[in-house]
Motif scaffolding. Structure first.
Motif, PDB file in Angstrom:
ATOM      1  N   THR A  86      24.428  44.300  43.906  1.00 35.53           N
ATOM      2  CA  THR A  86      25.481  43.805  44.797  1.00 35.53           C
ATOM      3  C   THR A  86      25.925  42.444  44.280  1.00 35.53           C
ATOM      4  N   GLY A  87      27.201  42.235  44.406  1.00 34.10           N
ATOM      5  CA  GLY A  87      27.788  41.044  43.795  1.00 34.10           C
ATOM      6  C   GLY A  87      28.981  41.461  42.960  1.00 34.10           C
ATOM      7  N   PHE A  88      28.951  42.719  42.473  1.00 36.62           N
ATOM      8  CA  PHE A  88      30.095  43.194  41.673  1.00 36.62           C
ATOM      9  C   PHE A  88      31.356  43.235  42.520  1.00 36.62           C
ATOM     10  N   GLU A  89      31.192  43.279  43.869  1.00 36.86           N
ATOM     11  CA  GLU A  89      32.379  43.334  44.723  1.00 36.86           C
ATOM     12  C   GLU A  89      33.188  42.038  44.652  1.00 36.86           C
ATOM     13  N   ALA A  90      32.598  41.004  44.024  1.00 34.80           N
ATOM     14  CA  ALA A  90      33.362  39.761  43.846  1.00 34.80           C
ATOM     15  C   ALA A  90      34.645  40.028  43.058  1.00 34.80           C
ATOM     16  N   ILE A  91      34.657  41.127  42.281  1.00 36.81           N
ATOM     17  CA  ILE A  91      35.852  41.433  41.477  1.00 36.81           C
ATOM     18  C   ILE A  91      37.070  41.626  42.390  1.00 36.81           C
ATOM     19  N   LEU A  92      36.832  42.099  43.621  1.00 35.04           N
ATOM     20  CA  LEU A  92      37.945  42.287  44.554  1.00 35.04           C
ATOM     21  C   LEU A  92      38.690  40.979  44.780  1.00 35.04           C
ATOM     22  N   ILE A  93      37.962  39.878  44.703  1.00 31.44           N
ATOM     23  CA  ILE A  93      38.572  38.574  44.969  1.00 31.44           C
ATOM     24  C   ILE A  93      39.081  37.963  43.676  1.00 31.44           C
ATOM     25  N   ILE A  94      38.202  37.897  42.663  1.00 28.31           N
ATOM     26  CA  ILE A  94      38.552  37.085  41.495  1.00 28.31           C
ATOM     27  C   ILE A  94      39.583  37.764  40.609  1.00 28.31           C
ATOM     28  N   ILE A  95      39.796  39.053  40.785  1.00 28.84           N
ATOM     29  CA  ILE A  95      40.811  39.703  39.945  1.00 28.84           C
ATOM     30  C   ILE A  95      42.178  39.059  40.199  1.00 28.84           C
ATOM     31  N   ALA A  96      42.367  38.497  41.388  1.00 31.97           N
ATOM     32  CA  ALA A  96      43.644  37.854  41.696  1.00 31.97           C
ATOM     33  C   ALA A  96      43.862  36.599  40.872  1.00 31.97           C
TER      34      ALA A  96
ATOM     35  N   ILE B 118      20.426  31.817  41.999  1.00 29.85           N
ATOM     36  CA  ILE B 118      20.636  31.839  43.444  1.00 29.85           C
ATOM     37  C   ILE B 118      21.829  30.955  43.778  1.00 29.85           C
ATOM     38  N   TYR B 119      21.864  29.801  43.115  1.00 31.63           N
ATOM     39  CA  TYR B 119      22.960  28.864  43.354  1.00 31.63           C
ATOM     40  C   TYR B 119      24.301  29.532  43.056  1.00 31.63           C
ATOM     41  N   SER B 120      24.370  30.229  41.918  1.00 29.83           N
ATOM     42  CA  SER B 120      25.668  30.803  41.557  1.00 29.83           C
ATOM     43  C   SER B 120      26.048  31.936  42.505  1.00 29.83           C
ATOM     44  N   THR B 121      25.070  32.773  42.880  1.00 31.23           N
ATOM     45  CA  THR B 121      25.391  33.850  43.816  1.00 31.23           C
ATOM     46  C   THR B 121      25.846  33.288  45.151  1.00 31.23           C
ATOM     47  N   PHE B 122      25.088  32.299  45.638  1.00 34.89           N
ATOM     48  CA  PHE B 122      25.451  31.688  46.914  1.00 34.89           C
ATOM     49  C   PHE B 122      26.863  31.112  46.848  1.00 34.89           C
ATOM     50  N   THR B 123      27.137  30.355  45.784  1.00 35.58           N
ATOM     51  CA  THR B 123      28.433  29.685  45.683  1.00 35.58           C
ATOM     52  C   THR B 123      29.575  30.689  45.677  1.00 35.58           C
ATOM     53  N   MET B 124      29.404  31.750  44.870  1.00 30.07           N
ATOM     54  CA  MET B 124      30.503  32.709  44.748  1.00 30.07           C
ATOM     55  C   MET B 124      30.733  33.445  46.066  1.00 30.07           C
ATOM     56  N   THR B 125      29.659  33.900  46.698  1.00 30.97           N
ATOM     57  CA  THR B 125      29.857  34.645  47.946  1.00 30.97           C
ATOM     58  C   THR B 125      30.391  33.726  49.032  1.00 30.97           C
ATOM     59  N   TYR B 126      29.900  32.492  49.026  1.00 35.49           N
ATOM     60  CA  TYR B 126      30.380  31.543  50.018  1.00 35.49           C
ATOM     61  C   TYR B 126      31.869  31.272  49.809  1.00 35.49           C
ATOM     62  N   TYR B 127      32.258  31.116  48.556  1.00 38.73           N
ATOM     63  CA  TYR B 127      33.666  30.880  48.254  1.00 38.73           C
ATOM     64  C   TYR B 127      34.501  32.087  48.691  1.00 38.73           C
ATOM     65  N   ALA B 128      33.987  33.299  48.391  1.00 39.16           N
ATOM     66  CA  ALA B 128      34.731  34.513  48.748  1.00 39.16           C
ATOM     67  C   ALA B 128      34.916  34.602  50.253  1.00 39.16           C
ATOM     68  N   ALA B 129      33.875  34.249  51.013  1.00 39.53           N
ATOM     69  CA  ALA B 129      33.980  34.317  52.469  1.00 39.53           C
ATOM     70  C   ALA B 129      34.998  33.312  52.991  1.00 39.53           C
ATOM     71  N   SER B 130      34.916  32.060  52.500  1.00 41.35           N
ATOM     72  CA  SER B 130      35.847  31.036  52.987  1.00 41.35           C
ATOM     73  C   SER B 130      37.277  31.390  52.605  1.00 41.35           C
ATOM     74  N   LEU B 131      37.437  31.890  51.371  1.00 39.96           N
ATOM     75  CA  LEU B 131      38.777  32.250  50.919  1.00 39.96           C
ATOM     76  C   LEU B 131      39.350  33.343  51.815  1.00 39.96           C
ATOM     77  N   GLY B 132      38.491  34.307  52.200  1.00 42.84           N
ATOM     78  CA  GLY B 132      38.951  35.381  53.075  1.00 42.84           C
ATOM     79  C   GLY B 132      39.480  34.836  54.390  1.00 42.84           C
ATOM     80  N   LEU B 133      38.702  33.959  55.024  1.00 44.43           N
ATOM     81  CA  LEU B 133      39.143  33.391  56.295  1.00 44.43           C
ATOM     82  C   LEU B 133      40.435  32.616  56.111  1.00 44.43           C
ATOM     83  N   SER B 134      40.492  31.862  55.002  1.00 48.25           N
ATOM     84  CA  SER B 134      41.676  31.040  54.774  1.00 48.25           C
ATOM     85  C   SER B 134      42.917  31.913  54.570  1.00 48.25           C
TER      86      SER B 134
END
Lengths: 481, 369
Positions: free
Chosen positions: B198-208, B283-299
């Motif tokens: 899990t984590g590959f779903e980040a592509i949904l966000i970063i592909i943009a 852990i830091y990188s996973t946390f950062t990316m998922t956290y960024y993806a979540a905040s970006l979604g809300l924004s």
């Protein structure tokens, strides 16, 4: 403005009453016997030149014809630089820069003759950037000498030098140098824009310029490189960077800067590639050592003795038995002591400096161990750290790492190895966010640019370094055919 | 402006971000979880299958995003499913990313408390970690990408060295017999291993953010292959050294393996500190990316400034990380995330792709290409 000599001189005298170094010499011109006067500043104007090319020709060689401005400039005065003015105030301004004003009775124009005496230090090897191999020339305090040095090192019509004036009260000349057909014009324009925005009374040294044009004044890292070496400036220009020279200082500025550049030395290129590369690897390693060793010592001693080999841990603990302080306090005592020693050594007269180092380093260290204030292992750690930090070629980077080392020590004291890792991550985050004139500070490391890596931690053979750094977006990309 | 539209990343950076996001807590626990499920030494085959499933799922997501160039999942989902359903799905995805982020820091707190910092309160451990991460995400996707590019080579380098020294304990007999009990145990383990990716779903966000989104498939393949290799090596080495029976009884088998390696004569006889260093970075990188993806979604859903959400979500994630009462609870949370991810990013994209194709024929959303 009318042409009466006496009234003009009266005005000049009224202004120069406050300038004791401004002299007025009245005389009459040969032949027609018209009254005239020159005004010059003692010490700033070249008296030989005034005697030979102004007074001598005017008092001896001029014939009977009426003296006009065009005759004077075209036939009489054998001086290269003459300007004409009608303003008394301008005369005073120019005289104070070392030029000589010539006033002739009955002539409304006043001549300003370029007689500046340039007394400059001779060209010497720069003390702050000593090299084993490389040109033994360094900049001096005179701007024209420095630009001449650049021209001589890189005689190329493409080498552009744009002159600007900075400083409101003490106006100084500043030159922005770049290669017209290499440097990215966006970067050049950005430099010009930032320099033209400088609005300050006085710029005593290029360090002022550096601080006023840098991207982020909160960063511990220098975002502008300063150097005394013309060869270094030329090499940077050839890569597509921009140099800034200020009158009155031997330190030229180079922008944009990347972090890896600050750990490189011109010698890496002058020596053959293998030794150049190895020394560079050594310097990167030394930078890491000087940054992290004390904090790792603290974290392993205070938090995780289990993570180091048991025998080592036992022997360290045995030497620390009598030490009354925590490892942070212990390390702080020694680190601060060595910083004081270093600063003291810098300020002392040269012959005393080394003696001071011996007294400080050897005797105090030995005594501190004997007295049981610190453990011998820590003395080794501190010494290794200090020596490693001396390998960094740029003084300003060395200072940055020294400051950061203390922050790392506090992180280690609070959170052990975890704190050191977070500190390292924080530092990396800061570096990747930082930019110098639009160029990412962390490049060429990231984003990955394989071509630029030929001149990064390793210095590849010159035959392989065919292209200029891509990160600088140069107009001419090929360095070598 | 919801996000910095000017920020662009290269396809290499995309791959690096994917790899870093996928590598996470799994390095330390995967050998145990997979051995528990399979019961045989064939876990590594499950890892390979799981990896390929992850690649397939990633490729489906790339296809899903293709018609909506320069848009994130949150921005185009409404065009596929309709506004309300789209917002609901987006909210679930945001919640999912928050869940991963909080899971990662909770595991971090557990490991740090156990191996590094006994007695330091876990809120302190988590808080400083989140601050360092916040500092990065405020720099936007470009800063994230560059930092990940620093972390990944360090990870691979240290991992290779640690594995190299671990080879002294390796015994091929522990991995035999291959497929001794047939294919079924392997298939039992696939779900576990697929979850690790899990984590590959980040592509949904970063592909943009990609310069050239047409290279996204390549980025997915490369980006998934790196963690795939690392996970295969981990499972092979750990099970090969500790044997299946030894692995299932250990909570953090990878760390235990590295702890038991002792090389005489080197300055460092033990390597777990190195492994912990790269693990914390991951852990830091996973946390950062998922956290960024979540905040970006809300924004992007609320069309408000990203920075507010970057700061505002921190306490939420912090509280979520404190939900599990003990280590077992943490692992249950991990299982829950894994199951959620199977439905959310295994099944749903296929469904969405089908709807999008159907609608595409009507020429509504896709005409924007």
């Amino acid at each position: 403005m009318y042409g009466s000599l006496s009234s003009n001189l009266q005005k000049v005298r009224a202004i120069t009453a406050r300038h004791s170094d401004v002299n007025i010499r009245e005389f009459s011109i040969a032949g027609s016997s018209v009254g005239a006067a020159i005004i010059y500043a003692d010490g700033l104007a070249d008296k030989d030149m005034i005697d030979q090319h102004i007074l001598k020709v005017l008092m001896n060689d001029v014939g009977e014809e009426t003296i006009t401005c065009s005759i004077l400039t075209n036939k009489v005065l054998t001086v290269s630089q003459i300007t004409i003015t009608h303003e008394i105030e301008e005369i005073i301004r120019k005289v104070l820069t070392g030029q000589t004003a010539l006033l002739v009775d009955g002539m409304s124009e006043m001549l300003i003759i370029g007689t500046m005496l340039s007394k400059s230090r001779s060209i010497e090897e720069p003390i702050s950037e000593a090299l084993v191999r490389g040109p033994r020339t360094g900049f001096n305090e005179t701007l024209s000498d420095n630009t001449a040095l650049l021209r001589r090192h890189g005689e190329n019509a493409s080498l552009s030098m744009i002159a600007m004036k900075v400083g409101k009260r003490a106006s100084k000349d500043l030159i922005i140098a770049y290669m017209e057909d290499i440097a990215d014009s966006d970067i050049v324009e950005e430099v010009k824009r930032r320099v033209s925005k400088i609005d300050i009374d006085n710029l005593p040294e290029s360090g002022y310029v550096e601080q006023l044009i840098e991207d982020n004044f909160l960063s511990p890292f220098p975002q502008v490189q300063s150097t005394e070496r013309p060869d270094r400036v030329i090499a940077a220009l050839m890569e597509g960077r921009v140099a800034i020279l200020l009158d009155g200082t031997p330190f030229a500025l180079i922008v944009p800067v990347t972090f890896s550049m600050l750990l490189q030395s011109p010698e890496d290129y002058y020596e053959r590639w293998m030794s150049g590369s190895l020394l560079r690897v050594l310097r990167f390693a030394a930078a890491l050592i000087s940054l992290l060793t004390p904090s790792l010592y603290i974290s392993f001693i205070s938090f995780h003795p289990g993570l180091i080999p048991t025998k080592l841990a036992v022997s360290i603990m045995a030497t620390r038995v009598g030490v009354p302080f925590s490892s942070l306090v212990e390390a702080l005592i020694m680190e601060i002591a060595i910083e004081i020693l270093r600063e003291a050594g810098l300020r002392l007269p040269k012959p005393i400096g080394p003696a001071m180092g011996i007294v400080g380093g050897l005797i105090i260290g030995e005594a501190a161990v004997q007295a049981g204030i610190v453990s011998p292992i820590l003395v080794i750690v501190v010494a290794v750290t200090a020596i490693s930090s001396f390998t960094i070629p740029q003084y300003s980077v060395g200072i940055a790492l020294r400051m950061l080392r203390f922050i790392a020590m506090f992180c280690a004291a609070a959170f052990g190895l975890y704190g050191v890792i977070l500190f390292f991550l924080m530092l990396c985050v800061h570096v990747v966010k930082l930019k110098s004139f639009g160029v990412p500070y962390a490049s060429p490391a990231v984003p990955y640019r394989l071509n630029d890596w030929k001149d990064f931690i390793l210095r590849m053979p010159l035959t392989m370094m065919k292209r200029r750094p891509k990160m600088l977006k140069t107009k001419d990309k090929v360095r070598k055919g | 402006m919801a996000y910095q539209a000017k920020d662009r990343i290269t396809s290499i950076q995309t791959a690096v971000i994917l790899a870093n996001t996928m590598l996470g807590a799994g390095i330390l626990t995967l050998p145990r979880t997979v051995a528990e499920k399979t019961g045989t030494p064939d876990g590594w085959i499950s890892v390979i299958i799981g990896g390929f499933l992850a690649i397939a799922a990633g490729l489906i997501m790339v296809m899903l995003s293709k018609p909506f160039r320069g848009k994130t999942f949150y921005e185009y989902i409404g065009q596929i499913t309709g506004k309300w359903l789209g917002s609901l799905i987006s909210l679930i995805v945001v919640g999912y990313f928050c869940l991963i982020a909080s899971f990662e820091i909770r595991v971090l707190a557990e490991v740090a408390d156990f191996f590094l910092l006994e007695g330091t309160p876990s809120w302190a451990i988590i808080m400083v970690f989140m601050w360092v991460s916040l500092y990065l995400v405020t720099g936007g996707i470009n800063a994230i990408a560059r930092l990940f590019e620093i972390i990944l080579p360090i990870t691979i380098f240290v991992f290779v060295i640690v594995t190299f020294f671990g080879i002294t304990l390796f015994d091929v007999d522990n991995l035999r017999p291959v497929l001794g009990q047939g294919v079924m145990p392997v298939l039992n383990g696939v779900k576990t291993t697929a979850i690790t990716f899990t984590g590959f779903e980040a592509i949904l966000i970063i592909i943009a953010f990609m310069h050239r989104p047409e290279k996204a498939s390549k980025a997915v393949i490369v980006g998934t292959s790196i963690p795939l290799m690392i996970y295969i090596i981990t499972v092979v080495m750990v099970i090969g050294s500790l044997s299946v029976d030894g692995v299932v009884t250990r909570t953090w088998p990878t760390l235990d393996l590295v702890r038991s390696v002792e090389i005489e004569g080197l300055i460092f006889e033990r390597f777990e500190s190195f492994l912990l260093v790269i693990w914390i970075m991951q852990i830091y990188s996973t946390f950062t990316m998922t956290y960024y993806a979540a905040s970006l979604g809300l924004s992007q859903m609320s069309k408000r400034n990203l920075n507010g959400f970057l700061y505002g979500l921190l306490p939420v994630v912090f509280l979520m990380a404190n939900i599990p009462k003990n280590l077992a609870g943490v692992f249950r949370m991990g299982d829950f995330i894994g199951n959620l991810s199977l439905y959310l990013f295994g099944a749903m994209p296929l469904l969405l792709l089908a709807i999008s194709k159907l609608r595409g024929h009507k020429g509504e959303g896709i005409s924007r290409k």
